[in-house]
Design a protein around this motif. Structure first.
Motif, PDB file in Angstrom:
ATOM      1  N   LEU A 165      -5.630 -12.204  15.315  1.00 35.73           N
ATOM      2  CA  LEU A 165      -5.179 -11.144  14.408  1.00 35.73           C
ATOM      3  C   LEU A 165      -4.276 -11.715  13.322  1.00 35.73           C
ATOM      4  O   LEU A 165      -4.383 -11.345  12.151  1.00 35.73           O
ATOM      5  CB  LEU A 165      -4.447 -10.057  15.194  1.00 35.73           C
TER       6      LEU A 165
ATOM      7  N   PHE B  94      -3.080 -12.145  20.042  1.00 35.63           N
ATOM      8  CA  PHE B  94      -2.452 -11.990  18.733  1.00 35.63           C
ATOM      9  C   PHE B  94      -2.873 -13.082  17.758  1.00 35.63           C
ATOM     10  O   PHE B  94      -2.911 -12.848  16.546  1.00 35.63           O
ATOM     11  CB  PHE B  94      -0.930 -11.991  18.868  1.00 35.63           C
TER      12      PHE B  94
ATOM     13  N   ALA C  77      -6.188  -6.950  20.119  1.00 35.87           N
ATOM     14  CA  ALA C  77      -4.730  -7.029  20.182  1.00 35.87           C
ATOM     15  C   ALA C  77      -4.118  -5.806  20.866  1.00 35.87           C
ATOM     16  O   ALA C  77      -3.035  -5.893  21.447  1.00 35.87           O
ATOM     17  CB  ALA C  77      -4.146  -7.193  18.783  1.00 35.87           C
ATOM     18  N   ALA C  78      -4.804  -4.659  20.788  1.00 35.25           N
ATOM     19  CA  ALA C  78      -4.292  -3.438  21.420  1.00 35.25           C
ATOM     20  C   ALA C  78      -4.622  -3.373  22.903  1.00 35.25           C
ATOM     21  O   ALA C  78      -3.931  -2.696  23.677  1.00 35.25           O
ATOM     22  CB  ALA C  78      -4.856  -2.211  20.721  1.00 35.25           C
TER      23      ALA C  78
ATOM     24  N   LEU D 251      -7.851  -6.107  15.784  1.00 26.76           N
ATOM     25  CA  LEU D 251      -6.888  -5.055  16.134  1.00 26.76           C
ATOM     26  C   LEU D 251      -7.216  -4.440  17.490  1.00 26.76           C
ATOM     27  O   LEU D 251      -6.324  -4.146  18.290  1.00 26.76           O
ATOM     28  CB  LEU D 251      -6.881  -3.969  15.056  1.00 26.76           C
TER      29      LEU D 251
ATOM     30  N   ASN E 149      -0.888  -1.572  16.551  1.00 26.94           N
ATOM     31  CA  ASN E 149      -2.265  -1.996  16.258  1.00 26.94           C
ATOM     32  C   ASN E 149      -3.169  -0.811  15.941  1.00 26.94           C
ATOM     33  O   ASN E 149      -3.990  -0.882  15.022  1.00 26.94           O
ATOM     34  CB  ASN E 149      -2.823  -2.794  17.444  1.00 26.94           C
TER      35      ASN E 149
END
Length: 206
Positions: free
Chosen positions: A88, A85, A112-113, A109, A166
């Motif tokens: 991001l 994170f 982060a996903a 993104l 995300n």
């Protein structure tokens, strides 16, 4: 720097309650999943060595081994989710007129996903293990298998929404929808399994 998983329960919950960006829902879901997996291992460890369950002891040992592996992976995901994170959060601060913003955001993104998707997948497997613990484990500890299934169930949904937050912002909609389909397929399958395990255990005490 002290790892999130090395903090006390009190410290972790206080940090979670604060305005700090991490840990957040992903890390909390990973921790809940790890606790759920641990409850399964507890059922198993209370079963092995008992003459009454000698016929299923090898099966139980295999379940414990995998549950312990999942617990370790989920705890690692608590840290990894926080690490994923950070870039991001920095990317959101890039000026909107910066020509590199979209490319950087898209990359961040995706990263982060990835972790909450892994958390979701691990929780689904942990749910499957709880079925084995509930069916073959000691009757004296079966309530813990039900509790473990419920925790992994909640962790699964927590991870799912952290994937979706995300993918919602991704510009590459084909990629985003592929990830969303994976999430939807897993949650649709495993909420039913988790509910069946929980209901089976719950009815034993009615």
């Amino acid at each position: 720097m002290e790892k999130l998983t090395e903090k006390s329960c009190k410290e972790f919950s206080e940090l979670l309650a604060s305005k700090s960006a991490v840990p957040g829902g992903g890390g909390a879901s990973a921790l809940a999943g790890a606790v759920g997996a641990a409850l399964g291992s507890m059922v198993g460890n209370l079963t092995i060595g008992k003459e009454k369950y000698a016929a299923v002891e090898e099966d139980i040992r295999a379940l414990i081994k995998r549950a312990d592996e999942l617990r370790a992976k989920l705890l690692t995901c608590v840290e990894r989710d926080a690490e994923a994170f950070e870039p991001l959060s920095k990317a959101y601060g890039i000026p909107k007129d910066d020509p590199m913003r979209e490319e950087i955001m898209e990359s961040c993104l995706r990263v982060a996903a990835e972790v909450p998707l892994e958390i979701l997948e691990l929780c689904c497997e942990a749910i499957e293990l709880q079925r084995g613990f509930a069916e073959k484990g000691s009757a004296l500890a079966v309530s813990d298998a039900g509790c473990g299934a419920a925790l992994c169930w909640g962790a699964m949904y927590g991870a799912a929404v952290n994937v979706k937050v995300n993918t919602k912002a991704m510009l590459d909609r084909q990629y985003a929808e592929e990830i969303n389909a994976r999430v939807d397929g897993l949650t649709e399958k495993y909420w039913r399994i988790a509910e069946a395990i929980y209901e089976d255990v719950y009815r034993r005490f009615c």
